[in-house]
Scaffold this motif. Structure first.
Motif, PDB file in Angstrom:
ATOM      1  N   GLN A  39       0.738  -1.250   0.107  1.00  0.00           N
ATOM      2  CA  GLN A  39       0.222   0.233   0.028  1.00  0.00           C
ATOM      3  C   GLN A  39       0.892   1.271   0.025  1.00  0.00           C
ATOM      4  O   GLN A  39       0.734   2.190  -0.809  1.00  0.00           O
ATOM      5  CB  GLN A  39      -0.786   0.141   1.339  1.00  0.00           C
ATOM      6  N   LEU A  40       2.001   1.313   0.875  1.00  0.00           N
ATOM      7  CA  LEU A  40       2.645   2.438   1.099  1.00  0.00           C
ATOM      8  C   LEU A  40       3.512   2.524  -0.284  1.00  0.00           C
ATOM      9  O   LEU A  40       3.873   3.805  -0.513  1.00  0.00           O
ATOM     10  CB  LEU A  40       3.526   2.400   2.336  1.00  0.00           C
ATOM     11  N   GLU A  41       3.837   1.640  -0.918  1.00  0.00           N
ATOM     12  CA  GLU A  41       4.834   1.856  -2.022  1.00  0.00           C
ATOM     13  C   GLU A  41       3.792   2.454  -3.228  1.00  0.00           C
ATOM     14  O   GLU A  41       4.275   3.125  -4.020  1.00  0.00           O
ATOM     15  CB  GLU A  41       5.369   0.291  -2.556  1.00  0.00           C
ATOM     16  N   ALA A  42       2.580   1.861  -3.101  1.00  0.00           N
ATOM     17  CA  ALA A  42       1.763   2.488  -4.187  1.00  0.00           C
ATOM     18  C   ALA A  42       1.398   3.983  -4.068  1.00  0.00           C
ATOM     19  O   ALA A  42       1.638   4.757  -5.073  1.00  0.00           O
ATOM     20  CB  ALA A  42       0.317   1.777  -4.203  1.00  0.00           C
ATOM     21  N   VAL A  43       1.265   4.419  -2.937  1.00  0.00           N
ATOM     22  CA  VAL A  43       1.362   5.830  -2.605  1.00  0.00           C
ATOM     23  C   VAL A  43       2.525   6.542  -3.160  1.00  0.00           C
ATOM     24  O   VAL A  43       2.409   7.666  -3.555  1.00  0.00           O
ATOM     25  CB  VAL A  43       1.162   6.117  -0.981  1.00  0.00           C
ATOM     26  N   GLN A  92       2.099   1.873 -12.144  1.00  0.00           N
ATOM     27  CA  GLN A  92       2.543   0.942 -11.152  1.00  0.00           C
ATOM     28  C   GLN A  92       1.936   0.948 -10.004  1.00  0.00           C
ATOM     29  O   GLN A  92       1.453  -0.025  -9.312  1.00  0.00           O
ATOM     30  CB  GLN A  92       4.063   1.311 -10.992  1.00  0.00           C
ATOM     31  N   SER A  93       1.318   2.428  -9.672  1.00  0.00           N
ATOM     32  CA  SER A  93       0.585   2.596  -8.307  1.00  0.00           C
ATOM     33  C   SER A  93      -0.740   1.958  -8.623  1.00  0.00           C
ATOM     34  O   SER A  93      -1.173   1.269  -7.596  1.00  0.00           O
ATOM     35  CB  SER A  93       0.375   3.947  -8.017  1.00  0.00           C
ATOM     36  N   LEU A  94      -1.227   1.905  -9.875  1.00  0.00           N
ATOM     37  CA  LEU A  94      -2.598   1.698  -9.969  1.00  0.00           C
ATOM     38  C   LEU A  94      -2.485  -0.054  -9.799  1.00  0.00           C
ATOM     39  O   LEU A  94      -3.653  -0.409  -9.202  1.00  0.00           O
ATOM     40  CB  LEU A  94      -3.054   1.876 -11.308  1.00  0.00           C
ATOM     41  N   ARG A 149      -4.493  -4.698  -6.684  1.00  0.00           N
ATOM     42  CA  ARG A 149      -3.941  -5.906  -6.152  1.00  0.00           C
ATOM     43  C   ARG A 149      -4.306  -5.955  -4.488  1.00  0.00           C
ATOM     44  O   ARG A 149      -4.560  -6.873  -3.834  1.00  0.00           O
ATOM     45  CB  ARG A 149      -2.499  -6.168  -5.948  1.00  0.00           C
ATOM     46  N   ALA A 150      -4.006  -4.692  -3.854  1.00  0.00           N
ATOM     47  CA  ALA A 150      -4.518  -4.414  -2.550  1.00  0.00           C
ATOM     48  C   ALA A 150      -5.932  -4.248  -2.078  1.00  0.00           C
ATOM     49  O   ALA A 150      -6.341  -4.032  -0.947  1.00  0.00           O
ATOM     50  CB  ALA A 150      -3.528  -3.374  -1.893  1.00  0.00           C
ATOM     51  N   LEU A 151      -6.694  -4.191  -3.211  1.00  0.00           N
ATOM     52  CA  LEU A 151      -8.344  -3.938  -3.034  1.00  0.00           C
ATOM     53  C   LEU A 151      -8.398  -2.648  -2.253  1.00  0.00           C
ATOM     54  O   LEU A 151      -9.427  -2.466  -1.713  1.00  0.00           O
ATOM     55  CB  LEU A 151      -8.945  -5.300  -2.355  1.00  0.00           C
ATOM     56  N   ASP A 152      -7.428  -1.855  -2.754  1.00  0.00           N
ATOM     57  CA  ASP A 152      -7.812  -0.400  -2.336  1.00  0.00           C
ATOM     58  C   ASP A 152      -8.513   0.361  -3.311  1.00  0.00           C
ATOM     59  O   ASP A 152      -7.862   1.042  -4.281  1.00  0.00           O
ATOM     60  CB  ASP A 152      -6.365   0.153  -1.919  1.00  0.00           C
ATOM     61  N   HIS A 153      -9.838   0.349  -3.097  1.00  0.00           N
ATOM     62  CA  HIS A 153     -10.674   1.007  -4.308  1.00  0.00           C
ATOM     63  C   HIS A 153     -10.686   2.569  -4.146  1.00  0.00           C
ATOM     64  O   HIS A 153     -10.610   3.277  -5.243  1.00  0.00           O
ATOM     65  CB  HIS A 153     -12.090   0.459  -4.103  1.00  0.00           C
ATOM     66  N   LYS A 154     -10.570   3.005  -2.993  1.00  0.00           N
ATOM     67  CA  LYS A 154     -10.369   4.444  -2.926  1.00  0.00           C
ATOM     68  C   LYS A 154      -9.117   5.161  -3.649  1.00  0.00           C
ATOM     69  O   LYS A 154      -9.178   6.042  -4.390  1.00  0.00           O
ATOM     70  CB  LYS A 154     -10.483   4.994  -1.394  1.00  0.00           C
ATOM     71  N   GLY A 155      -7.824   4.286  -3.247  1.00  0.00           N
ATOM     72  CA  GLY A 155      -6.673   4.623  -3.950  1.00  0.00           C
ATOM     73  C   GLY A 155      -6.795   4.643  -5.546  1.00  0.00           C
ATOM     74  O   GLY A 155      -6.208   5.313  -6.286  1.00  0.00           O
TER      75      GLY A 155
END
Length: 704
Positions: A207-211, A235-237, A242-248
């Motif tokens: 998650q943090l790497e995506a941010v 890459q972030s997307l 993968r992390a199911l972070d729909h807001k991100g």
């Protein structure tokens, strides 16, 4: 009793589960908190009710249902106050602050974050302090107070480093990077984002790497390097999906949409924005979905599909009115104005632009004002109303000048903050090094002490270098500015000559614009002169030449020079001077102190008020005070009023320039002459009294 204890334990368990579900499972958190609330009400279990309401407020806030969030959090705050639960009060205050922040009400947000911070300090809750400092930094960043934002973010980072909170440190580094990005310092911003990324790699946190990749993509985006930006966004997307972070995921898609729009790839822009909007709808983020709809309308406008653009923008406007997101609402109103301007409906465009300008002004979002005023000027010009066109063109020019001045001030403040950050980091490194060496042998201890001394010298050198560099920068800026002012005067004289020969309305417009140049340059020169004086005092280059001086006479001279300025605001200056007010001080430096204090009183007092000056000799001291009937100072203001570049809650009543250096210089000069200065205020709108005290003497006086 046993049944009651079991029921209370069940409620506490439900609340714990709601808290744990909050980051990722918002609907579960909402369901659990409501269940806990219902049971608490039945059992009249106030603590369970307070925490369930608080968690309900946090969940509805993340779901962008801000009215429900505010209602639940405020009810929780009342209950926590009844219980005397400091932790709960701080949590509810922070939640209320976040809701106000999310709806663009930044000043209310700051008030609640500050209250939360005070409670965390009282209870020695370091993690809570770090979170509150970070949130206050976010408010200052949104208001364009970048130096203050950096200061709060850095203080938050130091606390998180003290706790070894790696997640918190990453958040602080990303925030600091975002400030430098907004200042146009993209390489500096990239440096902080990469530092955050290196910490993330150690944790292997997806998650943090995506941010971090999202932030780096935004840097390349702002630099116009769209290929690199797209690479990092994608890459972030991929990690967000993968992390199911729909807001991100929705946020990255939105940025990709804006990137494709900038490249004029409108079909790809529409695809990204529609996907982002759909995700935000599914998440229950009404505000985010409405803003996405506004962006979709803007793309249709670029495609000249005005019917589709109008439908999306109108619906976006209605949705944003329901969610009370004031900044998004103002932007949506302006977008509709732009649509009508491009479809040659000038009267409708003007109505929307004027609404948007009023809202941006109320919100204090200065960056949005020039484009809106320019659009109004062009719209009025298109219908032949040149008087109104000129009016809004002047607003456009003035707002650009204000932003330019503010950017220069922020650059100088940021330069000082950068040096302070580096100095603080050196000192933190020194502290850690010393602690590690204390456990080793005497030989190692001696080595550590030598290293500590070396580091201390480096820190002192860095501080000295900061002062020297600011002095050099200000000095180098002063010469070209004096040239600008000189040429400005020559242009003014030449225009006056031409006007006598052949009067012309166009020349009057040029005179007005030339006047803006002159005022702006003069203001910048004042800032640079104050900065040079401040750095000279800090570095010890200003010497004090004391002699017996009649303080009352210096006050009279100073008052006479400010009478005209006070009359402009219909203010009165009344002196109550005693006798034998003789002090052994530098006369010119005393005059500057008094000038600064009277100028300050005039600036921060409304029209039709009185400024009282008292001077007397008592108990071997000469004491004088300057009391105004102005905007007053809060408790927080009183703590920082004599610090450099501080933005206080009060503002000059006629928008006079204020650089945040005058009171700092006054304090330095008073102390250089062996005196003391302090300030008192009973609070907002109750005025302020500045008091200065010097040792008295009985020798023959000089007026300086």
């Amino acid at each position: 009793m046993e049944e009651l204890a079991t029921a209370i334990n069940h409620i506490d368990h439900l609340n714990r589960l709601a808290w744990q579900a909050l980051p990722n499972n918002l609907m579960d958190a909402l369901r659990l908190s409501k269940e806990a609330h219902s049971l608490s009400k039945k059992l009249k279990y106030t603590k369970g009710e307070a925490y369930s309401l608080c968690y309900e407020g946090l969940a509805t806030q993340s779901l962008a249902d801000f009215r429900k969030s505010l209602r639940a959090s405020m009810r929780a705050l009342r209950l926590f106050k009844q219980l005397g639960d400091d932790f709960g009060c701080a949590l509810a205050l922070h939640s209320i602050g976040n809701t106000y922040y999310s709806t663009g009400n930044y000043l209310r947000a700051e008030t609640h974050f500050e209250e939360s911070l005070q409670i965390h300090r009282k209870t020695h809750d370091v993690a809570g302090q770090a979170d509150a400092l970070n949130s206050i930094g976010m408010v200052h960043q949104q208001l364009g107070n970048y130096a203050e934002a950096l200061r709060y973010y850095h203080n938050s980072f130091l606390l998180r480093e003290q706790m070894n909170d790696v997640f918190g440190k990453v958040a602080s580094l990303n925030r600091i990077g975002s400030v430098f990005q907004m200042l146009g310092e993209n390489l500096k911003a990239l440096d902080y984002f990469l530092k955050a990324l290196s910490l993330i790699h150690e944790m292997e946190d997806l998650q943090l790497e995506a941010v971090a990749q999202y932030n780096i993509g935004a840097i390349y985006d702002s630099l116009g390097n769209y290929d690199q930006a797209k690479n990092f966004y994608l890459q972030s997307l991929e990690k967000k999906v993968r992390a199911l972070d729909h807001k991100g995921e929705a946020d990255v898609l939105s940025n990709l949409g804006h990137l494709f729009y900038a490249q004029r790839d409108y079909s790809s822009a529409l695809e990204m924005l529609l996907r982002s909007q759909e995700l935000k709808k599914r998440l229950g983020d009404k505000t985010g979905a409405a803003i996405a709809r506004k962006d979709i309308g803007t793309v249709y406008m670029a495609l000249n599909d005005f019917q589709a653009a109008e439908a999306h923008l109108t619906q976006s406007l209605q949705e944003l009115q329901e969610t009370e997101h004031t900044l998004g609402l103002a932007q949506s109103i302006r977008a509709l104005g732009q649509l009508y301007a491009e479809s040659l409906q000038a009267e409708r465009a003007i109505a929307y632009f004027e609404q948007a300008l009023e809202k941006f002004s109320q919100l204090g979002v200065k960056a949005e004002i020039p484009a809106t005023a320019q659009a109004l000027a062009e719209a009025y010009e298109s219908i032949g109303d040149y008087k109104q066109a000129l009016h809004y063109f002047k607003i456009y020019q003035n707002s650009l000048a204000q932003i330019s001045n503010a950017e220069i001030e922020e650059k100088l403040k940021t330069l000082m903050i950068q040096f302070d950050l580096e100095k603080a980091q050196r000192e933190a490194d020194l502290f850690r090094t010393t602690n590690q060496q204390l456990s080793k042998t005497n030989h190692a201890l001696e080595k550590a002490l030598k290293e500590a001394e070396l580091q201390r010298q480096h820190a002192m050198e860095a501080d000295s270098f900061k002062t020297e560099l600011l002095g050099i920068a200000a000095h180098d800026l002063r010469s070209p500015l004096q040239s600008v002012i000189g040429f400005n005067s020559l242009i003014k004289e030449e225009i006056a000559r031409l006007t006598l020969v052949q009067p012309d309305d166009q020349l009057q417009h040029v005179i007005a614009m030339n006047g803006i140049i002159g005022k702006t340059a003069a203001r910048m020169l004042d800032l640079i002169n104050e900065l040079l004086e401040s750095t000279a005092i800090e570095s010890g280059r200003i010497q004090c030449h004391p002699q017996p001086v009649d303080v009352c006479e210096i006050i009279k001279l100073s008052v006479s020079s400010f009478e005209i300025l006070a009359k402009v605001k219909h203010q009165s200056i009344i002196c109550h001077n005693g006798t034998n007010c003789i002090a052994n001080v530098d006369a010119s430096q005393l005059r500057e102190v008094i000038d600064n204090l009277i100028s300050n009183a005039i600036k921060y007092s409304p029209h039709h008020t009185t400024i009282h000056i008292h001077a007397l000799s008592s108990d071997g001291n000469v004491i004088f005070s300057i009391k105004d009937e102005g905007l007053g100072l809060s408790k927080i203001d009183l703590e920082k009023v004599f610090q450099q570049f501080q933005r206080l809650s009060a503002r000059p009543t006629d928008n006079e320039p204020s650089f945040g250096l005058g009171l700092s210089i006054a304090k330095q000069l008073v102390e250089l002459n062996g005196g003391e200065i302090h300030v008192e205020s009973e609070g907002k709108n109750k005025g302020a009294t500045f008091t200065v005290k010097f040792k008295a003497c009985d020798e023959t006086v000089s007026l300086g």
